[in-house]
Motif scaffolding. Structure first.
Motif, PDB file in Angstrom:
ATOM      1  N   THR A 178       0.835  -1.204   0.000  1.00 51.82           N
ATOM      2  CA  THR A 178       0.000   0.000   0.000  1.00 51.82           C
ATOM      3  C   THR A 178       0.868   1.251   0.000  1.00 51.82           C
ATOM      4  O   THR A 178       0.603   2.210  -0.732  1.00 51.82           O
ATOM      5  N   LEU A 179       1.908   1.242   0.814  1.00 55.77           N
ATOM      6  CA  LEU A 179       2.814   2.393   0.866  1.00 55.77           C
ATOM      7  C   LEU A 179       3.531   2.586  -0.464  1.00 55.77           C
ATOM      8  O   LEU A 179       3.720   3.724  -0.917  1.00 55.77           O
ATOM      9  N   ASP A 180       3.927   1.492  -1.088  1.00 55.70           N
ATOM     10  CA  ASP A 180       4.588   1.574  -2.394  1.00 55.70           C
ATOM     11  C   ASP A 180       3.696   2.280  -3.410  1.00 55.70           C
ATOM     12  O   ASP A 180       4.128   3.216  -4.095  1.00 55.70           O
ATOM     13  N   GLU A 181       2.433   1.850  -3.500  1.00 58.65           N
ATOM     14  CA  GLU A 181       1.516   2.447  -4.460  1.00 58.65           C
ATOM     15  C   GLU A 181       1.194   3.895  -4.100  1.00 58.65           C
ATOM     16  O   GLU A 181       1.083   4.769  -4.978  1.00 58.65           O
ATOM     17  N   LEU A 182       1.033   4.172  -2.812  1.00 57.04           N
ATOM     18  CA  LEU A 182       0.751   5.541  -2.364  1.00 57.04           C
ATOM     19  C   LEU A 182       1.875   6.488  -2.778  1.00 57.04           C
ATOM     20  O   LEU A 182       1.629   7.543  -3.389  1.00 57.04           O
ATOM     21  N   PHE A 183       3.109   6.124  -2.470  1.00 61.49           N
ATOM     22  CA  PHE A 183       4.217   7.034  -2.757  1.00 61.49           C
ATOM     23  C   PHE A 183       4.520   7.108  -4.249  1.00 61.49           C
ATOM     24  O   PHE A 183       5.026   8.130  -4.727  1.00 61.49           O
ATOM     25  N   GLU A 184       4.201   6.059  -4.986  1.00 66.45           N
ATOM     26  CA  GLU A 184       4.352   6.111  -6.444  1.00 66.45           C
ATOM     27  C   GLU A 184       3.490   7.236  -7.023  1.00 66.45           C
ATOM     28  O   GLU A 184       3.969   8.097  -7.768  1.00 66.45           O
ATOM     29  N   LEU A 185       2.205   7.243  -6.670  1.00 68.37           N
ATOM     30  CA  LEU A 185       1.304   8.256  -7.221  1.00 68.37           C
ATOM     31  C   LEU A 185       1.520   9.615  -6.565  1.00 68.37           C
ATOM     32  O   LEU A 185       1.357  10.653  -7.221  1.00 68.37           O
ATOM     33  N   LEU A 186       1.903   9.624  -5.305  1.00 65.96           N
ATOM     34  CA  LEU A 186       2.195  10.892  -4.639  1.00 65.96           C
ATOM     35  C   LEU A 186       3.380  11.583  -5.311  1.00 65.96           C
ATOM     36  O   LEU A 186       3.372  12.813  -5.512  1.00 65.96           O
ATOM     37  N   THR A 187       4.385  10.823  -5.689  1.00 64.09           N
ATOM     38  CA  THR A 187       5.544  11.399  -6.384  1.00 64.09           C
ATOM     39  C   THR A 187       5.158  11.914  -7.770  1.00 64.09           C
ATOM     40  O   THR A 187       5.635  12.966  -8.215  1.00 64.09           O
ATOM     41  N   LEU A 188       4.288  11.181  -8.456  1.00 67.72           N
ATOM     42  CA  LEU A 188       3.819  11.665  -9.761  1.00 67.72           C
ATOM     43  C   LEU A 188       3.062  12.983  -9.620  1.00 67.72           C
ATOM     44  O   LEU A 188       3.175  13.875 -10.469  1.00 67.72           O
ATOM     45  N   ARG A 189       2.284  13.116  -8.555  1.00 65.78           N
ATOM     46  CA  ARG A 189       1.577  14.375  -8.302  1.00 65.78           C
ATOM     47  C   ARG A 189       2.572  15.485  -7.974  1.00 65.78           C
ATOM     48  O   ARG A 189       2.477  16.605  -8.498  1.00 65.78           O
ATOM     49  N   GLN A 190       3.527  15.184  -7.121  1.00 67.72           N
ATOM     50  CA  GLN A 190       4.513  16.186  -6.698  1.00 67.72           C
ATOM     51  C   GLN A 190       5.310  16.721  -7.877  1.00 67.72           C
ATOM     52  O   GLN A 190       5.613  17.925  -7.943  1.00 67.72           O
ATOM     53  N   THR A 191       5.633  15.851  -8.811  1.00 65.60           N
ATOM     54  CA  THR A 191       6.480  16.238  -9.945  1.00 65.60           C
ATOM     55  C   THR A 191       5.675  16.717 -11.149  1.00 65.60           C
ATOM     56  O   THR A 191       6.256  17.021 -12.195  1.00 65.60           O
ATOM     57  N   GLY A 192       4.365  16.764 -11.015  1.00 72.32           N
ATOM     58  CA  GLY A 192       3.540  17.259 -12.100  1.00 72.32           C
ATOM     59  C   GLY A 192       3.337  16.282 -13.238  1.00 72.32           C
ATOM     60  O   GLY A 192       2.830  16.661 -14.298  1.00 72.32           O
ATOM     61  N   ARG A 193       3.690  15.014 -13.023  1.00 71.11           N
ATOM     62  CA  ARG A 193       3.496  14.015 -14.072  1.00 71.11           C
ATOM     63  C   ARG A 193       2.099  13.411 -14.040  1.00 71.11           C
ATOM     64  O   ARG A 193       1.724  12.669 -14.935  1.00 71.11           O
ATOM     65  N   LEU A 194       1.350  13.728 -13.012  1.00 76.99           N
ATOM     66  CA  LEU A 194      -0.031  13.288 -12.882  1.00 76.99           C
ATOM     67  C   LEU A 194      -0.863  14.530 -12.636  1.00 76.99           C
ATOM     68  O   LEU A 194      -0.441  15.444 -11.923  1.00 76.99           O
ATOM     69  N   GLY A 195      -2.042  14.579 -13.237  1.00 77.09           N
ATOM     70  CA  GLY A 195      -2.900  15.750 -13.102  1.00 77.09           C
ATOM     71  C   GLY A 195      -3.367  15.977 -11.671  1.00 77.09           C
ATOM     72  O   GLY A 195      -2.886  15.331 -10.736  1.00 77.09           O
ATOM     73  N   PRO A 196      -4.331  16.864 -11.485  1.00 79.93           N
ATOM     74  CA  PRO A 196      -4.801  17.221 -10.138  1.00 79.93           C
ATOM     75  C   PRO A 196      -5.655  16.119  -9.516  1.00 79.93           C
ATOM     76  O   PRO A 196      -6.849  16.281  -9.269  1.00 79.93           O
ATOM     77  N   VAL A 197      -5.037  14.986  -9.286  1.00 73.53           N
ATOM     78  CA  VAL A 197      -5.723  13.829  -8.717  1.00 73.53           C
ATOM     79  C   VAL A 197      -5.693  13.925  -7.196  1.00 73.53           C
ATOM     80  O   VAL A 197      -4.608  13.941  -6.595  1.00 73.53           O
ATOM     81  N   PRO A 198      -6.845  14.005  -6.536  1.00 69.52           N
ATOM     82  CA  PRO A 198      -6.831  14.055  -5.077  1.00 69.52           C
ATOM     83  C   PRO A 198      -6.349  12.737  -4.487  1.00 69.52           C
ATOM     84  O   PRO A 198      -6.711  11.659  -4.960  1.00 69.52           O
ATOM     85  N   ILE A 199      -5.496  12.835  -3.466  1.00 73.40           N
ATOM     86  CA  ILE A 199      -4.967  11.660  -2.768  1.00 73.40           C
ATOM     87  C   ILE A 199      -5.515  11.692  -1.347  1.00 73.40           C
ATOM     88  O   ILE A 199      -5.182  12.596  -0.561  1.00 73.40           O
TER      89      ILE A 199
END
Length: 253
Positions: A178-199
């Motif tokens: 769960t942590l792996d998947e959370l930080f994967e998408l959190l990093t994509l959000r932080q770096t702007g590689r993923l749109g404004p997806v609420p986490i």
């Protein structure tokens, strides 16, 4: 006059075999790129056939049980309730022009993943299971839609499909995966590689007890304000309210 060589031995050799049916060749290191493409395309075509335009991804512990110890029954019940609410109000249950939005998508296994898919199943909505082939085989939970129950060999392709249609990420208590998947998408959000997806992290007490998030900003490891990428909520209803507040479209149908 020299004898004409027999062709039988040649036609039986691996070189003569059609590449499409040459298993040894297809599984060779040289074909890894092709296997990645095929694995990606197969799931993509199935999702297109079902009109899945966007998803709400739900992560959480695979060891959580409906009648487990401690807080597990509450977490399971809330994940099931979230799957129901999101499916009823987000568009998965009622496609528009053949397109379904905010379909529940999980890793396909037991625990929280099962609970969220079960909530979708309760109201007759589809649920996606992105299963991964593991040394100890992971069986799909019984609530994913058969035509949307996938098995991946490559974690990278599985993660790609979890991220590429995600309009929101809802994370219930879980462990390393769960942590792996959370930080994967959190990093994509932080770096702007993923749109404004609420986490959204469900059960604030669990998540704040697990990680002292403010330490990252205090130590200068993240930029000021980046903790705002996370939203802590108490239950399924709050999680849905957070999604409605964050997304530009009104989701209720």
């Amino acid at each position: 006059m020299p004898r004409r060589p027999a062709s039988g031995a040649k036609t039986q050799g691996a070189a003569y075999r059609l590449a499409l049916f040459d298993r040894e060749f297809l599984l060779s290191p040289a074909m890894r790129g092709v296997r990645l493409q095929v694995e990606c395309t197969k799931a993509d075509e199935a999702l297109r056939a079902w009109g899945v335009r966007s998803t709400i991804v739900v992560f959480g512990g695979s060891r959580v049980r409906e009648n487990g110890p401690g807080d597990q029954p509450r977490w399971y019940a809330e994940a099931r309730e979230f799957g129901r609410i999101a499916s009823e109000r987000g568009g998965a249950l009622h496609p528009v022009a053949g397109l379904r939005d905010h379909v529940i998508a999980t890793g396909g296994g037991p625990g929280i993943m099962e609970a969220a898919c079960r909530g979708a199943h309760d109201v007759g909505a589809p649920a996606i299971g992105f299963n991964i082939r593991l040394p100890q085989e992971q069986a799909p939970n019984p609530y994913t839609t058969p035509a949307l129950t996938f098995q991946f060999h490559y974690f990278a392709i599985r993660k790609l499909h979890l991220a590429m249609r995600a309009r929101a990420l809802v994370v219930f208590p879980g462990g390393f995966g769960t942590l792996d998947e959370l930080f994967e998408l959190l990093t994509l959000r932080q770096t702007g590689r993923l749109g404004p997806v609420p986490i959204i992290l469900v059960d604030e007490g669990y998540w704040r007890g697990l990680i002292r998030w403010e330490s990252l900003e205090e130590a200068g490891m993240i930029a000021p304000g980046e903790l705002a990428l996370l939203r802590f909520v108490g239950d399924a209803a709050e999680a849905w309210q957070a999604i409605e507040a964050a997304l530009p479209l009104h989701l209720s149908r």
